[in-house]
Design an enzyme around this catalytic site. Structure first.
Site, mmCIF file in Angstrom:
data_model
loop_
_atom_site.group_PDB
_atom_site.id
_atom_site.type_symbol
_atom_site.label_atom_id
_atom_site.label_comp_id
_atom_site.label_asym_id
_atom_site.label_seq_id
_atom_site.Cartn_x
_atom_site.Cartn_y
_atom_site.Cartn_z
ATOM 1 N N LEU A 33 -30.595 -5.962 5.680
ATOM 2 C CA LEU A 33 -29.142 -7.258 6.100
ATOM 3 C C LEU A 33 -28.701 -7.686 5.631
ATOM 4 O O LEU A 33 -27.997 -8.719 5.803
ATOM 5 C CB LEU A 33 -29.666 -7.099 7.105
ATOM 6 C CG LEU A 33 -31.316 -7.180 8.056
ATOM 7 C CD1 LEU A 33 -30.834 -7.971 9.080
ATOM 8 C CD2 LEU A 33 -29.820 -6.113 9.085
ATOM 9 N N GLY A 36 -25.548 -5.271 6.522
ATOM 10 C CA GLY A 36 -25.878 -4.501 7.631
ATOM 11 C C GLY A 36 -26.157 -5.820 8.296
ATOM 12 O O GLY A 36 -26.083 -6.521 8.657
ATOM 13 N N TYR A 142 -16.885 2.416 -7.489
ATOM 14 C CA TYR A 142 -18.013 2.850 -6.362
ATOM 15 C C TYR A 142 -18.184 4.588 -5.884
ATOM 16 O O TYR A 142 -18.916 4.861 -5.678
ATOM 17 C CB TYR A 142 -17.215 2.309 -4.640
ATOM 18 C CG TYR A 142 -17.550 2.781 -3.745
ATOM 19 C CD1 TYR A 142 -19.062 2.370 -3.507
ATOM 20 C CD2 TYR A 142 -16.801 3.571 -3.266
ATOM 21 C CE1 TYR A 142 -18.908 3.398 -1.665
ATOM 22 C CE2 TYR A 142 -16.630 4.142 -1.746
ATOM 23 C CZ TYR A 142 -17.971 4.295 -1.901
ATOM 24 O OH TYR A 142 -18.571 5.011 0.143
ATOM 25 N N ILE A 208 1.112 -3.838 4.424
ATOM 26 C CA ILE A 208 1.472 -2.092 3.906
ATOM 27 C C ILE A 208 1.091 -2.432 2.335
ATOM 28 O O ILE A 208 1.926 -2.888 1.874
ATOM 29 C CB ILE A 208 2.395 -1.770 4.152
ATOM 30 C CG1 ILE A 208 2.260 -1.308 5.749
ATOM 31 C CG2 ILE A 208 2.282 0.034 3.851
ATOM 32 C CD1 ILE A 208 3.499 -1.338 6.417
ATOM 33 N N ARG A 222 -3.655 9.170 4.962
ATOM 34 C CA ARG A 222 -5.475 9.461 4.950
ATOM 35 C C ARG A 222 -6.050 10.232 6.235
ATOM 36 O O ARG A 222 -5.016 10.533 7.425
ATOM 37 C CB ARG A 222 -5.745 8.276 4.641
ATOM 38 C CG ARG A 222 -6.079 7.203 3.919
ATOM 39 C CD ARG A 222 -6.319 7.721 2.204
ATOM 40 N NE ARG A 222 -6.489 6.483 1.121
ATOM 41 C CZ ARG A 222 -5.151 7.114 0.862
ATOM 42 N NH1 ARG A 222 -4.479 8.119 0.137
ATOM 43 N NH2 ARG A 222 -5.340 6.232 -0.633
ATOM 44 N N GLY A 285 -4.863 2.165 -7.831
ATOM 45 C CA GLY A 285 -6.281 3.588 -7.889
ATOM 46 C C GLY A 285 -6.369 3.739 -6.512
ATOM 47 O O GLY A 285 -7.027 4.717 -6.075
HETATM 48 N N1 UDP Z 1 -3.793 -0.452 3.758
HETATM 49 C C1 UDP Z 1 -2.729 -0.924 3.685
HETATM 50 N N2 UDP Z 1 -3.388 -2.038 3.768
HETATM 51 C C2 UDP Z 1 -4.619 -2.522 4.213
HETATM 52 C C3 UDP Z 1 -5.687 -1.808 4.095
HETATM 53 C C4 UDP Z 1 -5.204 -0.356 3.581
HETATM 54 O O1 UDP Z 1 -2.062 -0.561 3.466
HETATM 55 O O2 UDP Z 1 -4.478 -3.850 4.541
HETATM 56 C C5 UDP Z 1 -4.191 1.309 2.975
HETATM 57 C C6 UDP Z 1 -4.473 1.447 1.597
HETATM 58 O O3 UDP Z 1 -3.698 1.511 0.555
HETATM 59 C C7 UDP Z 1 -4.830 3.110 1.971
HETATM 60 C C8 UDP Z 1 -5.172 3.536 3.889
HETATM 61 O O4 UDP Z 1 -4.448 2.242 4.158
HETATM 62 O O5 UDP Z 1 -4.097 4.462 1.852
HETATM 63 C C9 UDP Z 1 -6.823 3.439 4.042
HETATM 64 O O6 UDP Z 1 -7.659 2.362 3.278
HETATM 65 P P1 UDP Z 1 -8.044 1.876 3.658
HETATM 66 O O7 UDP Z 1 -9.160 0.323 2.604
HETATM 67 O O8 UDP Z 1 -8.953 1.966 4.987
HETATM 68 O O9 UDP Z 1 -9.451 2.988 3.130
HETATM 69 P P2 UDP Z 1 -9.918 3.941 2.028
HETATM 70 O O10 UDP Z 1 -8.507 4.643 2.013
HETATM 71 O O11 UDP Z 1 -9.298 3.174 0.153
HETATM 72 O O12 UDP Z 1 -10.505 4.191 1.215
#
Ligand code: UDP
Length: 330
Positions: A33, A36, A142, A208, A222, A285
């Protein structure tokens, strides 16, 4: 079947427990937890609160719960940004927790494990549709710990006759169609829940991260996969191991990519709410495009996403976020 779910109070773990219980399985959950929520654990699952790094605790659960057919392992820290500033936390929880759990599992004769892995094991992709044989070169800690966990399963499996399936998820999203459980992280870092927090009025805007990527509208692409489809894949993977098949690794995604702007527009359409957007620089990244080929999972596991439509995915997530403004309220 009797299934032990590690991390069954987390986002994907809790949804998998719901699917397992609904399919008539006996389910035992371990969760510390830390990230979670007790309220996310299905009331028909037997719940033990404790940490996988605590060998005596894991032994005590496995001593009490005889006859476990398979383990599904979700228990890990999973925030990319945090893993970069606090890598030892990730090595400690993700790797040491898995090591101690495996010691106990081997001692108790458990020989089938389904493992929650990630697209982050690949790092920057070599081509658009990522397949399981592509190079793995994580760009964050990670992903590195998840790849190391996969390798731990491989070597321990060879030595002790344990078989595993590793499921590399792309972008998990959505919520249980009932609206009873959903996505809740603290802090929230994922795109869809953040946009829905703007929609439900608990957040001012969505930032964004990067508008100059080589994609159709400059924002990252994605592959968004519904959490219930992920949950179903775990059940298919258990069936695959129960049938005596060898250890293997599978991608899980829809094979379709959406830009950040397309996701925001879909949230506007589903919720009918204003979504304030602030354009910012790139997040460190982030690869430009991450899309899975799940052909192998479909062919070998017989898995098929049932909730592939992005609008439907966001409708299920909105059912949760519009009624749980503060997640599980804990
Ligand atoms: N993203 C964004 N704004 C946010 C969170 C995420 O623009 O506040 C973008 C992020 O750069 C990626 C996509 O949304 O391109 C998905 O991000 P998320 O963290 O959900 O998942 P990840 O792809 O990192 O596992």
């Amino acid at each position: 079947m009797k299934i032990l779910v590690l991390g069954g109070a987390g986002y994907i773990g809790s949804h998998t427990v719901y699917e397992l219980v609904d399919a008539g399985n006996e389910v035992v959950v371990i969760d510390n937890l830390e990230t979670g929520f007790k309220a996310a654990v299905h009331p028909k699952a037997r719940f033990y609160q404790g940490d996988l790094r605590d060998r005596a605790f894991v032994d005590s659960v496995l001593d009490a719960e005889t006859g476990i057919d398979a383990v599904i392992h979700f228990a890990a820290n999973s925030q990319v940004g945090e893993s970069m500033v606090n890598p030892l936390k990730y090595y400690d929880n993700n790797l040491c927790g898995t090591k101690t759990m495996l010691q106990s599992a081997v001692a108790h004769g458990i020989d089938k494990i389904v493992f929650s892995s990630t697209a982050a094991t690949y790092g920057e992709p070599e081509k658009v549709l990522i397949v399981e044989t592509d190079r793995t070169n994580p760009t964050n800690c990670y992903g590195e710990t998840k790849l190391s966990m996969e390798k731990m399963f491989k070597w321990v499996g060879q030595a002790h006759g344990l078989r595993f399936v590793s499921l590399r998820y792309f972008n998990a999203c959505g919520a249980h169609v009932s609206g009873q459980i959903g996505e809740a992280h603290n802090p929230e870092t994922h795109l869809i829940p953040i946009i829905l927090q703007v929609a439900n009025g608990t957040r001012d805007h969505i930032s964004i991260f990067g508008t100059d990527y080589p994609t159709k509208d400059g924002t990252c692409v994605r592959d968004y996969i519904h959490v219930t489809d992920l949950a179903q894949a775990h059940i298919r993977a258990v069936d695959y191991l129960m049938a005596g098949n060898p250890s293997d690794i599978f991608n899980l995604g829809n094979g379709v990519g959406f830009t950040v702007r397309e996701v925001i527009d879909t949230v506007r359409e589903v919720t009918g709410r204003e979504i304030k957007v602030v354009e910012e620089g790139r997040r460190a990244g982030d690869p430009a495009v991450l899309i899975a080929s799940s052909e192998k999972a479909q062919r070998v596991l017989g898995w098929k996403p049932e909730h592939a439509d992005l609008k439907h995915i966001i409708e299920t997530a909105w059912r949760w976020h519009s009624t749980h403004l503060h997640g599980y309220g804990e």
